[in-house]
Design a protein around this motif. Sequence first.
Motif, PDB file in Angstrom:
ATOM      1  N   SER A 146       0.810  -1.222   0.000  1.00  0.00           N
ATOM      2  CA  SER A 146       0.000   0.000   0.000  1.00  0.00           C
ATOM      3  C   SER A 146       0.839   1.267   0.000  1.00  0.00           C
ATOM      4  CB  SER A 146      -0.894   0.025   1.246  1.00  0.00           C
ATOM      5  OG  SER A 146      -0.091   0.071   2.414  1.00  0.00           O
ATOM      6  N   LEU A 147       2.167   1.149  -0.070  1.00  0.00           N
ATOM      7  CA  LEU A 147       3.045   2.284   0.188  1.00  0.00           C
ATOM      8  C   LEU A 147       2.669   3.519  -0.621  1.00  0.00           C
ATOM      9  CD1 LEU A 147       5.624   3.306   1.593  1.00  0.00           C
ATOM     10  CD2 LEU A 147       6.939   2.365  -0.306  1.00  0.00           C
ATOM     11  N   GLN A 148       2.405   3.338  -1.890  1.00  0.00           N
ATOM     12  CA  GLN A 148       2.154   4.459  -2.798  1.00  0.00           C
ATOM     13  C   GLN A 148       0.854   5.191  -2.485  1.00  0.00           C
ATOM     14  OE1 GLN A 148       2.670   3.323  -6.890  1.00  0.00           O
ATOM     15  NE2 GLN A 148       1.432   5.023  -7.663  1.00  0.00           N
ATOM     16  N   PHE A 149      -0.078   4.544  -1.809  1.00  0.00           N
ATOM     17  CA  PHE A 149      -1.428   5.087  -1.693  1.00  0.00           C
ATOM     18  C   PHE A 149      -1.814   5.506  -0.277  1.00  0.00           C
ATOM     19  CE2 PHE A 149      -1.293   2.078  -5.257  1.00  0.00           C
ATOM     20  CZ  PHE A 149      -1.477   2.995  -6.286  1.00  0.00           C
ATOM     21  N   GLY A 150      -0.832   5.604   0.627  1.00  0.00           N
ATOM     22  CA  GLY A 150      -1.149   5.929   2.009  1.00  0.00           C
ATOM     23  C   GLY A 150      -1.857   7.256   2.182  1.00  0.00           C
ATOM     24  N   VAL A 190      -7.369   3.278  -8.582  1.00  0.00           N
ATOM     25  CA  VAL A 190      -6.109   2.550  -8.483  1.00  0.00           C
ATOM     26  C   VAL A 190      -6.072   1.500  -9.591  1.00  0.00           C
ATOM     27  CG1 VAL A 190      -4.654   1.075  -7.054  1.00  0.00           C
ATOM     28  CG2 VAL A 190      -6.011   2.904  -5.992  1.00  0.00           C
ATOM     29  N   LYS A 191      -5.147   1.703 -10.532  1.00  0.00           N
ATOM     30  CA  LYS A 191      -4.998   0.793 -11.672  1.00  0.00           C
ATOM     31  C   LYS A 191      -3.611   0.157 -11.624  1.00  0.00           C
ATOM     32  CE  LYS A 191      -8.070   3.523 -14.633  1.00  0.00           C
ATOM     33  NZ  LYS A 191      -8.160   4.323 -15.875  1.00  0.00           N
ATOM     34  N   GLU A 192      -3.532  -1.078 -12.069  1.00  0.00           N
ATOM     35  CA  GLU A 192      -2.274  -1.819 -11.976  1.00  0.00           C
ATOM     36  C   GLU A 192      -1.144  -1.102 -12.696  1.00  0.00           C
ATOM     37  OE1 GLU A 192      -0.536  -6.216 -13.175  1.00  0.00           O
ATOM     38  OE2 GLU A 192      -2.649  -6.024 -12.602  1.00  0.00           O
ATOM     39  N   GLY A 193      -1.435  -0.510 -13.844  1.00  0.00           N
ATOM     40  CA  GLY A 193      -0.402   0.154 -14.633  1.00  0.00           C
ATOM     41  C   GLY A 193       0.190   1.376 -13.969  1.00  0.00           C
ATOM     42  N   LEU A 222      -6.722  -2.430  -5.619  1.00  0.00           N
ATOM     43  CA  LEU A 222      -6.933  -2.399  -7.071  1.00  0.00           C
ATOM     44  C   LEU A 222      -8.408  -2.153  -7.386  1.00  0.00           C
ATOM     45  CD1 LEU A 222      -4.720  -5.282  -8.525  1.00  0.00           C
ATOM     46  CD2 LEU A 222      -4.600  -2.859  -9.105  1.00  0.00           C
ATOM     47  N   GLY A 223      -8.655  -1.188  -8.260  1.00  0.00           N
ATOM     48  CA  GLY A 223     -10.021  -0.857  -8.653  1.00  0.00           C
ATOM     49  C   GLY A 223     -10.741   0.086  -7.726  1.00  0.00           C
ATOM     50  N   ARG A 224     -10.120   0.427  -6.624  1.00  0.00           N
ATOM     51  CA  ARG A 224     -10.757   1.303  -5.644  1.00  0.00           C
ATOM     52  C   ARG A 224     -10.579   2.767  -6.056  1.00  0.00           C
ATOM     53  NH1 ARG A 224     -11.330  -0.126   0.426  1.00  0.00           N
ATOM     54  NH2 ARG A 224     -11.868   1.845   1.430  1.00  0.00           N
TER      55      ARG A 224
END
Length: 460
Positions: free
Chosen positions: A339-343, A401-404, A416-418
Motif C-alpha cells: 500500500s506504500l504508494q497510496f497511504g 487505483v490501476k495496476e499500470g 486495485l479498482g478502488r
Amino acid sequence: MEPGASVRAVRSQRVLCGDEIRPAVILIKDGKIENILHCVDVGLVASAEVLDVGEHLVMPGIVDCHVHVNEPGRTSWEGYWTATRAAAAGGITTVVDMPLNSIPPTTTVGHLREKMQAAAGQCFVDTAFWGGVIPGNQLELRPMVQAGVVGFKCFLIHSGVDEFPHVTHGDLHSALQLLQGTDSVLLFHAEREIHQPLGDSGDPCEYSTFLSSRPDVMETEAIRMVTQLCQQYQVRCHIVHLSSAQPLQLIRAAKQAGAPLTVETTHHYLSLAAEHIPPGATQFKCCPPIRDMANQELLWAALKDGDIDMVVSDHSPCTPDLKRLESGDFTQAWGGISSLQFGLPLFWTSACKRGFSLADTVRLLCQRTARLCRLDNQKGSLRPGHDADLVIWNPDKEFEVKEGDIHHKNKLTPYLGRTLRGEVYATLVRGRLVYKQGSFSQQALGTHLLLSHGCTQASL
C-alpha cells in the motif's frame, strides 16, 4: 520543470502553514526551507528554478516509518529502487525500513552495513533504518545505536520468517536495560500466542476462519505486557500496527500513568473491514488481521482522541504466488499488504468524511512519525531550517487505483479498482523534484539518514 531539477522556490495559492491554508512562496536554499513568504506576489523573477503549482496544495512530505523493503535477500518481493519510487509517487519523502524481511535482517552492525550498501544509489526518497531485537543479539544493540539506527523492533510471536525469531520475556528485560539512557525506542509487534480450545477449524477460504485464529485477546495480552515493561523501565516503547480497539483502555491508562508509550495504526485497518473481504481474497491477509466495521470506527475515534498517535502503511509485499490466490487459502497465504504508494489518499479518503482536517493529516502522517524516529529536527514540518521535503497534491481529485500506475515491484494489492480521493502531483526531497505527474528523476536522489548523538546525519 522536469523531475531531477533543483527548485529555488515553490509558489502556490494553497500552502498549509500550521492550521491555515494560504497563498505563499516557499524559498529553498541548499536543500532547506529558507523562508515562507505569505504572499505570492513577491517579485521573484521568472526562473526555471521557481515551481509555480497554482491551486495545488503544498504540505510537508509524508514520513512513513513502517516499510518493509526486503532488500537484500528478498528483492523479488520488493527493493529500494521500486519501493522508494512508489513512495515518491505517493508524496512520501522519508521511509524507515524495517529490520525484516531482508536477508540478513538488521540485527547486527555488520548487517546494517550490508543493508545500507544494498540501498546505496537506489533510493528516490530519504531512508532511515530500524534495527532488530532477537534472542541473543543484546550486545549488538548499543553498537547499532551508535551506528545510527533510529530504534529497534521485536516480535512477541513468530514473525513469519525464521531468521527473525521472536523474543522471550527475558530478552525484553535485557534489551530494555541496555536501551535505558539512549533515548532510543523499542517497537513491538504486539500479539502473543494464547491457548484456545480446539474446535471446527472452518473453511480456509473464508476470511472469518483466519480472523478467528488471531482474536483480539492476542493483542490485548501482548499490550498488557508492553505497558507494564514501558512503565517499569521508562524506555520509549511503541506499538506497531494496532488492529484491535480492545486494548485501548490499557493504552490510555499507561499513558496517563506517565509511560513513554506511542501507538500506530495502519491505512488498511482504517480503510478495510472484515465484512467486505470476499472468500479466497488472500490479498487482504495481514497480521494482526483486518477486523470488523464496528472495531474500525473505534480506531478512528481513538485516533481523534489521541489514544492512537500516528498512521503508517506497514507496506509488506511479497511475490504473487505467496498469496496463494489459486487456492484462496487464507491459512497458507503470506500475511502482508502492499500500500506504500497510496497511504496519503487512503487516509484522506476516509478521514475527510470523519471531520479530520488537512492539519490533522500532517500531524498523524508527518510530524508524529518523524518524532518517533527522532527525525523531527529536519523532517515532517514546513518551517525554516527543515529539509525542503514537500508533497504537492490535489485533495479533491479522485482517481482509480490501476495496476499500470502502481510502482511497487509486485502489483497485487487489495486496493486495485478502488476509487480514492487525493492525487499527488509532485514530490520534492530536499529541494529536488523527484516525482511529477507520473515521471521520476533519472537519478535516485535520496540519502541514508543515520542518527548520531541526537542529530541526524545524511550518508550517501
